[in-house]
Motif scaffolding. Sequence first.
Motif, mmCIF file in Angstrom:
data_model
loop_
_atom_site.group_PDB
_atom_site.id
_atom_site.type_symbol
_atom_site.label_atom_id
_atom_site.label_comp_id
_atom_site.label_asym_id
_atom_site.label_seq_id
_atom_site.Cartn_x
_atom_site.Cartn_y
_atom_site.Cartn_z
ATOM 1 N N LEU A 77 -46.396 -33.721 -38.693
ATOM 2 C CA LEU A 77 -45.593 -32.508 -38.483
ATOM 3 C C LEU A 77 -46.133 -31.338 -39.303
ATOM 4 O O LEU A 77 -46.221 -30.204 -38.813
ATOM 5 N N VAL A 78 -46.488 -31.617 -40.552
ATOM 6 C CA VAL A 78 -46.997 -30.546 -41.422
ATOM 7 C C VAL A 78 -48.336 -30.027 -40.908
ATOM 8 O O VAL A 78 -48.619 -28.828 -40.970
ATOM 9 N N ASN A 79 -49.167 -30.896 -40.380
ATOM 10 C CA ASN A 79 -50.465 -30.463 -39.851
ATOM 11 C C ASN A 79 -50.311 -29.613 -38.593
ATOM 12 O O ASN A 79 -51.092 -28.687 -38.363
ATOM 13 N N GLU A 80 -49.301 -29.913 -37.765
ATOM 14 C CA GLU A 80 -49.190 -29.260 -36.454
ATOM 15 C C GLU A 80 -48.333 -27.998 -36.461
ATOM 16 O O GLU A 80 -48.558 -27.100 -35.642
ATOM 17 N N PHE A 81 -47.355 -27.900 -37.375
ATOM 18 C CA PHE A 81 -46.377 -26.814 -37.286
ATOM 19 C C PHE A 81 -46.309 -26.005 -38.578
ATOM 20 O O PHE A 81 -46.441 -26.550 -39.669
ATOM 21 N N GLY A 82 -46.086 -24.693 -38.406
ATOM 22 C CA GLY A 82 -45.956 -23.820 -39.570
ATOM 23 C C GLY A 82 -44.545 -23.791 -40.123
ATOM 24 O O GLY A 82 -44.335 -23.558 -41.312
ATOM 25 N N THR A 83 -43.555 -24.021 -39.264
ATOM 26 C CA THR A 83 -42.146 -24.068 -39.676
ATOM 27 C C THR A 83 -41.514 -25.330 -39.114
ATOM 28 O O THR A 83 -41.628 -25.619 -37.925
ATOM 29 N N ILE A 84 -40.841 -26.074 -39.992
ATOM 30 C CA ILE A 84 -40.204 -27.341 -39.603
ATOM 31 C C ILE A 84 -38.744 -27.265 -40.018
ATOM 32 O O ILE A 84 -38.433 -26.991 -41.183
ATOM 33 N N VAL A 85 -37.857 -27.500 -39.067
ATOM 34 C CA VAL A 85 -36.420 -27.377 -39.333
ATOM 35 C C VAL A 85 -35.729 -28.716 -39.086
ATOM 36 O O VAL A 85 -35.887 -29.312 -38.019
ATOM 37 N N PHE A 86 -34.962 -29.180 -40.082
ATOM 38 C CA PHE A 86 -34.157 -30.393 -39.944
ATOM 39 C C PHE A 86 -32.688 -30.018 -39.821
ATOM 40 O O PHE A 86 -32.245 -29.038 -40.422
ATOM 41 N N GLU A 87 -31.955 -30.807 -39.051
ATOM 42 C CA GLU A 87 -30.517 -30.574 -38.992
ATOM 43 C C GLU A 87 -29.906 -30.937 -40.343
ATOM 44 O O GLU A 87 -30.404 -31.795 -41.073
ATOM 45 N N VAL B 216 -32.721 -36.023 -35.848
ATOM 46 C CA VAL B 216 -32.858 -37.457 -36.105
ATOM 47 C C VAL B 216 -31.709 -38.218 -35.453
ATOM 48 O O VAL B 216 -30.642 -37.659 -35.175
ATOM 49 N N GLY B 217 -31.944 -39.485 -35.168
ATOM 50 C CA GLY B 217 -30.919 -40.300 -34.529
ATOM 51 C C GLY B 217 -31.212 -41.768 -34.697
ATOM 52 O O GLY B 217 -32.124 -42.168 -35.430
ATOM 53 N N GLN C 196 -35.517 -40.018 -46.698
ATOM 54 C CA GLN C 196 -36.880 -40.254 -47.188
ATOM 55 C C GLN C 196 -37.886 -39.471 -46.355
ATOM 56 O O GLN C 196 -38.795 -38.845 -46.905
ATOM 57 N N PHE C 197 -37.725 -39.493 -45.050
ATOM 58 C CA PHE C 197 -38.611 -38.764 -44.150
ATOM 59 C C PHE C 197 -38.567 -37.263 -44.425
ATOM 60 O O PHE C 197 -39.607 -36.591 -44.504
ATOM 61 N N ALA C 198 -37.368 -36.713 -44.607
ATOM 62 C CA ALA C 198 -37.229 -35.282 -44.890
ATOM 63 C C ALA C 198 -37.842 -34.922 -46.241
ATOM 64 O O ALA C 198 -38.486 -33.876 -46.392
ATOM 65 N N THR C 199 -37.667 -35.792 -47.227
ATOM 66 C CA THR C 199 -38.225 -35.541 -48.567
ATOM 67 C C THR C 199 -39.752 -35.511 -48.524
ATOM 68 O O THR C 199 -40.386 -34.631 -49.114
ATOM 69 N N THR D 271 -30.875 -44.143 -31.686
ATOM 70 C CA THR D 271 -31.533 -44.611 -30.466
ATOM 71 C C THR D 271 -33.014 -44.265 -30.510
ATOM 72 O O THR D 271 -33.885 -45.095 -30.231
ATOM 73 N N HIS D 272 -33.308 -43.008 -30.868
ATOM 74 C CA HIS D 272 -34.667 -42.563 -31.175
ATOM 75 C C HIS D 272 -34.672 -42.096 -32.625
ATOM 76 O O HIS D 272 -33.712 -41.465 -33.077
ATOM 77 N N PHE D 273 -35.752 -42.402 -33.340
ATOM 78 C CA PHE D 273 -35.804 -41.986 -34.737
ATOM 79 C C PHE D 273 -35.676 -40.477 -34.852
ATOM 80 O O PHE D 273 -34.959 -39.962 -35.713
ATOM 81 N N ALA D 274 -36.362 -39.745 -33.969
ATOM 82 C CA ALA D 274 -36.280 -38.286 -33.988
ATOM 83 C C ALA D 274 -36.607 -37.750 -32.599
ATOM 84 O O ALA D 274 -37.411 -38.318 -31.865
ATOM 85 N N THR D 275 -35.956 -36.652 -32.276
ATOM 86 C CA THR D 275 -36.265 -35.911 -31.057
ATOM 87 C C THR D 275 -36.694 -34.512 -31.472
ATOM 88 O O THR D 275 -35.959 -33.815 -32.181
ATOM 89 N N LEU D 276 -37.901 -34.115 -31.075
ATOM 90 C CA LEU D 276 -38.432 -32.812 -31.447
ATOM 91 C C LEU D 276 -38.001 -31.766 -30.430
ATOM 92 O O LEU D 276 -37.732 -32.079 -29.265
ATOM 93 N N SER D 277 -37.955 -30.529 -30.884
ATOM 94 C CA SER D 277 -37.571 -29.445 -29.975
ATOM 95 C C SER D 277 -38.609 -29.229 -28.886
ATOM 96 O O SER D 277 -38.347 -28.551 -27.887
ATOM 97 N N THR D 278 -39.784 -29.829 -29.039
ATOM 98 C CA THR D 278 -40.805 -29.769 -27.994
ATOM 99 C C THR D 278 -40.460 -30.712 -26.834
ATOM 100 O O THR D 278 -41.128 -30.695 -25.796
ATOM 101 N N GLY D 279 -39.453 -31.556 -27.031
ATOM 102 C CA GLY D 279 -39.062 -32.526 -26.016
ATOM 103 C C GLY D 279 -39.565 -33.924 -26.300
ATOM 104 O O GLY D 279 -39.153 -34.884 -25.636
#
Length: 293
Positions: A244-254, A171-172, A278-281, A174-182
């Motif tokens: 995110l929950v629909n697309e991925f089996g494992t989700i990791v937050f910093e 999360v950031g 709030q987003f992580a919760t 400048t961008h709300f979030a950057t995914l490891s997919t790019g």
Amino acid sequence: MRLWQQTLDLCRWVYNETLAYRKRAWEERQKHVGVYETHALLPIWNAQRPELKQVYSQVLQDVQNRVHRAFDACFRRVKRGEKAGDPRFKGRGWYDSFTFKQAGFGFKLDGPWLDLSKIGRIRLIAHRPIEGTIKTLTIRRTRTGKWFACFSVETKPAPLPETQRAVGVDVGLTHFATLSTGEQLANPRFFRRDEQALAKAQRRLSKAEKGTPERVKRRKVVVHIHERIANRRKDFAHNLSRRLVNEFGTIVFEDLSIARMLKHHALAKSIADAAWSQFATYTRSKAASAGRT
């Protein structure tokens, strides 16, 4: 609506009286008062204030349970060495919900109708079908005067098809979030978008004379803008977490210490506006139901 407001006012009185009783017990005798001891006060208060009999008994018990939970949370913070923050008394307008603790006792859902003990029958505008076994009901008033019936239900998890896909979320600002997919997700900046409108409404409020109908009217405008910002932020967090929950089996937050980051005076407003916690919760809650990690 009059009965709902009256119920809120009486619940607020019970909350403040219960809080005062527990504070006195500690200050005068260093005694921790249990929740059942406070329940025993209700018949005495009912005799002193007959209007309390207009509120269902379990609703008043739940009010005292809230005080008990507030003290428990305070004690936990003390044990962890954090700033405790004693439970506070509720001023007028700052107590906004009451709860029926047990389905079938105090409330009953009959099609589009909701029967509430001591209040009567009201028609619901359903947000969505209720799935599962209803356990509790909370009637909540927003600061703009809207009323909601919030049902707590017991239901089985609905796991999604398994997938080995995993994603990291950085999360950031400048961008709300950057995914490891790019993929980079834009920061909506909901507060910043309405900041000028909010400032204008607050200036108009400050110019209105206290105690006048005009000031009440202008305060509602300010509250409405805050509510609009919060609703947009929640909607964004719900939609993104569902994706995110629909697309991925494992989700990791910093692992971020957001509370400490909010002490940075130059960035605090932007960090609060982003609402990373709030987003992580929301993501965590949806992942648990869907069988994700």
